[in-house]
Every structure is written in C-alpha cells, then in structure tokens.
Enzyme design. Structure first.
Site, PDB file in Angstrom:
ATOM      1  N   CYS A   1       0.835  -1.185   0.000  1.00  0.00           N
ATOM      2  CA  CYS A   1       0.000   0.000   0.000  1.00  0.00           C
ATOM      3  C   CYS A   1       0.876   1.244   0.000  1.00  0.00           C
ATOM      4  CB  CYS A   1      -0.902   0.008   1.234  1.00  0.00           C
ATOM      5  SG  CYS A   1      -1.898  -1.491   1.420  1.00  0.00           S
TER       6      CYS A   1
ATOM      7  N   ASN B   1       1.953  -0.731   5.349  1.00  0.00           N
ATOM      8  CA  ASN B   1       2.388  -1.076   3.997  1.00  0.00           C
ATOM      9  C   ASN B   1       3.287  -2.288   4.106  1.00  0.00           C
ATOM     10  OD1 ASN B   1       3.405  -1.111   1.349  1.00  0.00           O
ATOM     11  ND2 ASN B   1       4.951   0.432   1.798  1.00  0.00           N
TER      12      ASN B   1
ATOM     13  N   GLY C   1      14.428 -11.820  -7.193  1.00  0.00           N
ATOM     14  CA  GLY C   1      15.645 -12.407  -6.638  1.00  0.00           C
ATOM     15  C   GLY C   1      16.635 -11.461  -5.996  1.00  0.00           C
TER      16      GLY C   1
END
Length: 500
Positions: A2, A72, A326
């Site tokens: 968010c 978030n 990654g």
C-alpha cells in the site's frame, strides 16, 4: 502492499489528501483517512488489496477506537501471531496489519522486534504517535519535521510538495512522538564458519531458501515470479512451482537478448505459464521520464536496471498482484563482478555485509517503486533475516570459488539438481546486461546527449558528480519530473559510491 501518508501535529486534512493522491498508484483499490478528534494527527492510506481483499481496508481500529493503524507490506508470521492474540483481542479483519495493532496493544513498541516481514506502519495511540520500518528497509518510508509537525509517506514525492528537508526513515528503527527514534534491529556481524562442513552448508542453504520462498507465497490474490533466466530468479521460480500447481513467470528484454532465451528454457523445464515482452529502443527512451518519476532517482546503475524492471512489472500486472524477485542473492553470495577484485576473504566478507546494509535505497528502492508503479507487490525471499544470517556464516572462499572464480558457487551447487545445467552455471549478468538494456542505451542515448553537451551539463551541476553523458541525461529528466526536485536530491543514493 500500500501507500501510507500522514502528519502528526496540527494540520489540514487536505494536505494528507494531496499526499495520498501523489501515491495512489501504490494502492488504487481503496483509501481511508483517520483524523484524531482533537486535530493532533491524521493518517492516510491507499490500499492495494493482498490479504483479506474484501474486509481489510485501513485504517484499522482498536476495540475502544483509541488506536488506529495504517500499514504497507506483509507480516509473514501473521499466521503464528494471530491465534495467540485472538485469545485476548477480537479480530475484525483477516488482515495481517490488524495483528500488528493488537501486538502493539499487548507489548507496546517492543512488538516491532517480533514482526517477521517487510513493512512500514504508523499508529496513533490517543496522544501518542508511533511509526516503524522493517529491519532491512524493504518497504520505504520518508519523513520531515516541519513547524513542529512530523510528516511521513511511502514516497518522497508525497512529502516534497510541502517540505524542503526530507529524510529517509532508517531501516530497523521505530519512532515515538514521546522518545524520538530508537533502533530495534541492526544487521548482526556474524563471522564466517571457516571450518564448516560444505555438505551441511549446502543442505542448510537449500532448506533456508525454500522456507523463505514458501513463506512469501502467502496471498489472497494471484502470485507470480520474475524470471530473467539467471540463477536467482530461476531458483525462486523452481521452488515456487514446486508448491503451486500453476505459476506465472515474466521476462523482458530486447529482441534476441540472453535473458529472453534463458527464461524460455527455464520456463519450459519447470512448466510455468510464461509471458515475455520485447523492449524496443524507442519505447525505452519514451518511458524514461515515467520510469525516473516513479523511481525517484537519476543514478545511472539504478535507472539502467529500472528499465527492464518497469516493463516486467507492467507485464506482470496484467496477470498477478504479487511477484517474487531475486534481489539480495548477489549481495549475500558475491554475485557482482567487482567482488572478484577484492583482495582478501575478510574484506569480501565485510563488503558483502555492507552491500546488504545499503540495499534499502538502491536495489530495494528500484523493486519497490517500479512494481508499485504498476500496483503490484514485490517480495524478496533472499532477504529473509534467516537467509541473511546464513549468508554471513558461509565463508567467502565458497562464494567465489575456482580459477577463474565462479560467483555464487555455493548457491549454484546447492540447487544444481533442480535446474538445467546451463542455467545453474550460466555466467552472472546484471538485469540491465542480460536483458540487453545496456546495449540499447549505449546506442540510442548518443542521439539525445553527446559528450560535449554532457561536459557542459556537468559544469552546470558540479556538486552532483555526474559520471557520464547517460547519467547527465537521467539527471536532466529528474530535474524536470518533479515540482520541487531539490528536496529529493539529498535522498538519491549513488550505487557506485557505496563500494569498498
């Protein structure tokens, strides 16, 4: 995932609404605002629905409505925290953010150290304000202290429209309006186990990486994986596919690039639902202003790697809302070319530790900004805290091994039986190299800024230490992209300046 924004102090709600509007791309699914009744603070939230899609809107409130939280990120140990907390607190959502609120109710600021995840959150608790950021800085947070108020937001652009002096909220810290900043985590300095049994290390690496990936499969919405065809993304895709019957993978590059071909090979081998996109020089140049605006950086290396990340994220957003990537493996296992020039194992060990500590405002910034530009959530399994601790235990001579040295040797060895040999032992190339972005830029940018123009531009900006005509061009775009670019400049990290 968010966008969060707010102000602790006397202010107008319209200020927070403007901040939220500037980061709406981080959370277009819903928005919410909480204003303290006495006017002493406002919390704003732009939601990207990942967990509890229908019921997890924020802010989330305590039972007595005396506390409110916006967050978030993801709390991966939510499934472990929730049952115990539910014995005392009634959960009104299935959101992992609500577990943070109740854990705070139970343990105050010491709760932060018990969270396993990537996060930035803010809590208003009656007449007190709390904010915190995850240990490594996977999720962003910035702040400014102006006229006695504490301004904060997920991205620089949200604050710089109001404040001149903006700083990065340090990873591994929390802030309290009563006590200021406090550090709750620092990267442990773990000496390498020089006499470690290699077979046991290989097994531990396999188990730890797999656990890190599996933990990050938690989602109530579709999930996929970036797949460049390099070692790191291929390992993650292989493990994820083992635990998911259907896995979408995504790759981009210029026509005929090494990444495109290698990703096809891995996808065929694993049986993923693969998607790819071919970048043209014209499109890459046309999108640079948008990329730099979302990235909030002009650093040459960051922009270069940001181009394929932007296009891969755009492609992925058509199919999934969560993506595995990654980042972190190169810093843990000595994947970059310059590591081979380090003269001793002790120095290499220290440089790798420093590299991990600096990720928050370089590569992790890129992943966050360019996935969120397309409203998807990026997750980084290699930067699990247990993975970071294990990475330090591995002796440097097992990371760079052979003549000439093979980078990430022990990581390759640990997973050589689950991927094609030509992928496991493929020469390391950075995202911008394997995708063909470097070649594309080298030729195309000659037409937009030549060396003579760059030298003049460098003289006009002597304090920035611009390294090339290419970086001069990125800086020029950066200065035009924002209404108040000078307020952002002090937060632009320079990847090349962070080496040993």
């Amino acid at each position: 995932m968010c966008g969060i924004a707010g102000i602790w102090g006397q202010t107008e709600q319209t200020n927070v609404e403007a901040m939220m509007k500037s980061i709406i791309h981080r959370g277009p699914d819903a928005k919410g605002i909480f204003t303290v009744p006495n006017g002493s603070g406002i919390l704003g939230h732009q939601r990207l629905s990942i967990m509890d899609v229908d019921g997890g809107d924020q802010p989330i409130y305590s039972k007595a409505n005396t506390q409110a939280i916006i967050g978030n990120g993801e709390i991966y140990n939510y499934p472990k925290l929730q049952p115990e907390l539910a014995k005392k607190y009634k959960f009104l959502t299935k959101s992992d953010t609500e577990a943070v609120l109740h854990l705070y109710e139970e343990k105050n600021t010491t709760a932060v150290g018990e969270l396993d995840g990537m996060f930035a959150f803010a809590i208003i608790d009656d007449n007190k304000f709390i904010a915190a950021r995850d240990p490594i800085g996977i999720k962003p947070l910035y702040y400014s202290e102006k006229d006695g108020n504490f301004w904060f937001a997920s991205e620089l652009k949200a604050i710089t429209q109001f404040c001149e002096n903006v700083e990065e909220f340090p990873p591994g810290h929390f802030f309290s309006s009563e006590t200021g900043f406090s550090q709750y985590y620092s990267l442990p300095d773990i000496p390498p186990e020089l006499d470690a049994n290699v077979d046991e290390l290989l097994q531990e690496i396999r188990e730890t990486v797999e656990a890190s990936v599996v933990k990050r499969l938690m989602s109530d919405v579709p999930l996929g994986a970036f797949l460049s065809g390099g070692l790191d993304s291929s390992i993650i895709a292989a493990i994820a596919k083992k635990h998911k019957s259907e896995l979408h993978t995504f790759s981009v590059g210029i026509a005929g690039s090494k990444d495109i071909n290698a990703a096809r090979l891995v996808s065929d081998y694993l049986g993923t639902i693969h998607h790819e996109y071919i970048i043209t020089p014209e499109e890459a140049i046309a999108k640079l202003p948008e990329i730099i605006y979302y990235l909030e950086s002009f650093d040459q290396d960051l922009v270069r790697s940001g181009i394929p990340c932007y296009f891969t994220s755009r492609l992925a957003s058509e199919y999934v809302k969560v993506i595995l990537t990654g980042e972190g493996a190169d810093e843990l296992f000595a994947g970059y070319t310059y590591y081979k020039d380090i003269p001793s194992d002790d120095t290499l060990h220290r440089e790798l530790r420093r590299s991990v500590n600096s990720l928050h405002n370089i590569n992790l910034q890129r992943v966050d900004r360019l996935t969120m530009a397309h409203s998807i959530e990026g997750r980084v399994p290699f930067l699990d805290l247990k993975m970071i601790e294990l990475g330090q235990k591995v002796p440097a001579h097992l990371k760079l091994k052979g003549t000439p040295p093979v980078e990430k040797w022990i990581l390759r060895k640990a997973f050589e039986d689950i991927l094609p040999e030509e992928i496991v032992w493929r020469k390391k190339e950075q995202f911008d190299e394997g995708s063909g972005t470097v070649d594309l830029l080298t030729e195309t940018l000659k037409d937009v800024m030549n060396e003579q123009q760059a030298q003049q531009y460098q003289k006009e900006h002597p304090d920035i230490k611009l390294r090339s005509a290419e970086e001069c061009y990125y800086h020029q775009i950066f200065m035009k992209a924002f209404d108040n670019p000078d307020a952002l400049l002090t937060n632009v990290a320079r990847w090349a300046e962070t080496r040993f």
